[in-house]
Write an enzyme that holds these catalytic residues in place. Structure first.
Site, PDB file in Angstrom:
ATOM      1  N   PRO A   2       0.836  -1.208   0.000  1.00  0.00           N
ATOM      2  CA  PRO A   2       0.000   0.000   0.000  1.00  0.00           C
ATOM      3  C   PRO A   2       0.866   1.250   0.000  1.00  0.00           C
ATOM      4  O   PRO A   2       1.970   1.243   0.533  1.00  0.00           O
ATOM      5  CB  PRO A   2      -0.794  -0.119   1.301  1.00  0.00           C
ATOM      6  CG  PRO A   2      -0.037  -1.083   2.145  1.00  0.00           C
ATOM      7  CD  PRO A   2       0.749  -1.958   1.239  1.00  0.00           C
ATOM      8  N   GLU A   3       0.367   2.302  -0.617  1.00  0.00           N
ATOM      9  CA  GLU A   3       1.115   3.562  -0.675  1.00  0.00           C
ATOM     10  C   GLU A   3       0.478   4.555   0.286  1.00  0.00           C
ATOM     11  O   GLU A   3      -0.534   4.249   0.926  1.00  0.00           O
ATOM     12  CB  GLU A   3       1.164   4.036  -2.129  1.00  0.00           C
ATOM     13  CG  GLU A   3       1.816   2.942  -2.975  1.00  0.00           C
ATOM     14  CD  GLU A   3       1.967   3.238  -4.459  1.00  0.00           C
ATOM     15  OE1 GLU A   3       1.927   4.411  -4.845  1.00  0.00           O
ATOM     16  OE2 GLU A   3       2.156   2.266  -5.217  1.00  0.00           O
ATOM     17  N   LYS A  53       4.425   5.175   5.148  1.00  0.00           N
ATOM     18  CA  LYS A  53       3.696   3.920   5.299  1.00  0.00           C
ATOM     19  C   LYS A  53       3.611   3.481   6.756  1.00  0.00           C
ATOM     20  O   LYS A  53       3.168   2.373   7.044  1.00  0.00           O
ATOM     21  CB  LYS A  53       4.337   2.859   4.418  1.00  0.00           C
ATOM     22  CG  LYS A  53       4.209   3.269   2.941  1.00  0.00           C
ATOM     23  CD  LYS A  53       5.021   2.430   1.996  1.00  0.00           C
ATOM     24  CE  LYS A  53       5.012   3.080   0.607  1.00  0.00           C
ATOM     25  NZ  LYS A  53       5.846   2.363  -0.349  1.00  0.00           N
ATOM     26  N   GLN A  70       4.219  -3.167   6.184  1.00  0.00           N
ATOM     27  CA  GLN A  70       5.023  -3.918   5.213  1.00  0.00           C
ATOM     28  C   GLN A  70       4.096  -4.454   4.132  1.00  0.00           C
ATOM     29  O   GLN A  70       3.208  -3.755   3.684  1.00  0.00           O
ATOM     30  CB  GLN A  70       5.817  -5.034   5.905  1.00  0.00           C
ATOM     31  CG  GLN A  70       6.653  -4.565   7.087  1.00  0.00           C
ATOM     32  CD  GLN A  70       7.840  -3.688   6.682  1.00  0.00           C
ATOM     33  OE1 GLN A  70       8.057  -3.410   5.529  1.00  0.00           O
ATOM     34  NE2 GLN A  70       8.609  -3.229   7.670  1.00  0.00           N
ATOM     35  N   ARG A 125      14.694   8.564   9.235  1.00  0.00           N
ATOM     36  CA  ARG A 125      15.248   8.476   7.886  1.00  0.00           C
ATOM     37  C   ARG A 125      14.284   8.998   6.820  1.00  0.00           C
ATOM     38  O   ARG A 125      14.715   9.446   5.757  1.00  0.00           O
ATOM     39  CB  ARG A 125      15.577   6.990   7.617  1.00  0.00           C
ATOM     40  CG  ARG A 125      16.308   6.673   6.367  1.00  0.00           C
ATOM     41  CD  ARG A 125      16.896   5.253   6.442  1.00  0.00           C
ATOM     42  NE  ARG A 125      15.963   4.253   6.933  1.00  0.00           N
ATOM     43  CZ  ARG A 125      15.049   3.639   6.187  1.00  0.00           C
ATOM     44  NH1 ARG A 125      14.928   3.917   4.911  1.00  0.00           N
ATOM     45  NH2 ARG A 125      14.262   2.719   6.712  1.00  0.00           N
ATOM     46  N   ASN A 169       4.784   2.788  -5.943  1.00  0.00           N
ATOM     47  CA  ASN A 169       4.934   2.369  -7.319  1.00  0.00           C
ATOM     48  C   ASN A 169       3.892   2.930  -8.286  1.00  0.00           C
ATOM     49  O   ASN A 169       4.229   3.393  -9.365  1.00  0.00           O
ATOM     50  CB  ASN A 169       4.931   0.846  -7.385  1.00  0.00           C
ATOM     51  CG  ASN A 169       5.808   0.352  -8.491  1.00  0.00           C
ATOM     52  OD1 ASN A 169       6.806   0.991  -8.806  1.00  0.00           O
ATOM     53  ND2 ASN A 169       5.441  -0.733  -9.107  1.00  0.00           N
ATOM     54  N   ARG A 262      10.723  -3.218  -9.538  1.00  0.00           N
ATOM     55  CA  ARG A 262       9.355  -2.739  -9.700  1.00  0.00           C
ATOM     56  C   ARG A 262       9.172  -2.154 -11.090  1.00  0.00           C
ATOM     57  O   ARG A 262      10.051  -1.480 -11.611  1.00  0.00           O
ATOM     58  CB  ARG A 262       9.063  -1.639  -8.666  1.00  0.00           C
ATOM     59  CG  ARG A 262       9.704  -1.834  -7.297  1.00  0.00           C
ATOM     60  CD  ARG A 262       8.956  -2.776  -6.401  1.00  0.00           C
ATOM     61  NE  ARG A 262       7.545  -2.489  -6.299  1.00  0.00           N
ATOM     62  CZ  ARG A 262       7.026  -1.646  -5.413  1.00  0.00           C
ATOM     63  NH1 ARG A 262       7.802  -0.959  -4.606  1.00  0.00           N
ATOM     64  NH2 ARG A 262       5.728  -1.469  -5.359  1.00  0.00           N
TER      65      ARG A 262
END
Ligand code: ZN
Length: 273
Positions: A2-3, A53, A70, A125, A169, A262
């Site tokens: 999932p985005e 995410k 994840q 990060r 993606n 991808r």
């Protein structure tokens, strides 16, 4: 995977049943988390935030439930005492007097204090959230031109969570097509006006996908395609997953390129590179 828009919508659903309500029962089925059950009982959820995410369910006692889905993790919400019909493994169950929010299959779950959150390796990060309402075009252009990013190919940059968190993606393909840029191009190669357009499309397409449950095509185009009898998976995207189908802008067949592991979908005519 999932985005950002999908995670934000899952967070909205969890927020609807939990925010402002006292947690009357808690189950944490992950090693090391059992001891927090008592501390979360009788706490109230104040807000459910997302950072890319990751989802951050915040309690009024200063603790935050960090979860990253994840590939397989999934949140469900139900009215008590119903439970979702799933064979997945329950990891987290938060119950108010009337509702439950339940996380299944995810293994990346932690309970954090504010200090631990500030030091968290993933949260430290990642870049600004693509759906953060305070993120604007200028901030994205500035980021595109930063030393860490300006010489990187856009194809890689638009999956890199340290550039913009929540990108993924399908957003990558849709945004680069809309901006007329090839995934091999680097921000350093794109004229200033092109970067401004890319930044505007980045915000517009991510926000549209959030509002429309994943439809990145402009509303009018999506409506017209739906009226022709196309299914959701067919009308939602401009290029993503449309290999060999004609480009909606120029009719050239869409190409699929493998970028890392991808796929990225482009129109060779509209995105000459
Ligand atoms: Zn085209």
């Amino acid at each position: 995977m999932p985005e950002g828009p999908e995670i934000r919508r899952a967070a909205d659903a969890v927020a609807r049943v939990l925010v402002g309500h006292e947690i009357v029962d808690v189950s944490l089925h992950l090693p090391g988390l059992k001891r927090f059950e008592k501390r979360l009982r009788a706490a109230t959820v104040t807000v459910v935030d997302t950072r890319g995410k990751a989802m951050l369910t915040r309690f009024d006692n200063g603790l935050t439930l960090y979860s990253h889905n994840q590939l397989y993790g999934r949140w469900y919400t139900t009215r008590r005492p119903r439970l979702p019909r799933t064979r997945r493994q329950q990891r987290v169950a938060l119950h108010t007097a009337t509702h439950s929010a339940l996380l299944y299959s995810a293994s990346d779950v932690e309970i954090l204090t504010a200090t631990q959150e500030a030091r968290h390796p993933f949260l430290k990060r990642i870049g600004p959230d693509i759906l953060d309402p305070s993120l604007d075009k200028a901030a994205i252009v500035e980021r595109l031109l930063a030393a860490a990013f300006r010489n990187r190919a856009l194809g890689g940059l638009y999956l890199d969570q340290s550039f913009l968190a929540g990108n993924g993606n399908y957003l990558r393909s849709e945004i680069l097509w809309s901006a007329g840029l090839h995934p091999k191009q680097r921000p350093a190669d794109v004229p200033a006006a092109g970067l401004v357009r890319l930044a505007a499309d980045t915000l517009a397409i991510a926000r549209r996908s959030y509002r429309t449950r994943g439809v990145t095509a402009p509303p009018k185009a999506a409506r017209e395609r739906k009226a022709l009898g196309m299914r959701y998976e067919q009308y939602r995207f401009q290029v993503y997953g449309r290999s060999d189908a004609p480009c909606y802008s120029c009719g050239t067949p869409i190409e699929r390129l493998d970028s890392g592991s991808r796929a990225v979908f482009i129109c060779p005519e509209c995105q000459p590179g």
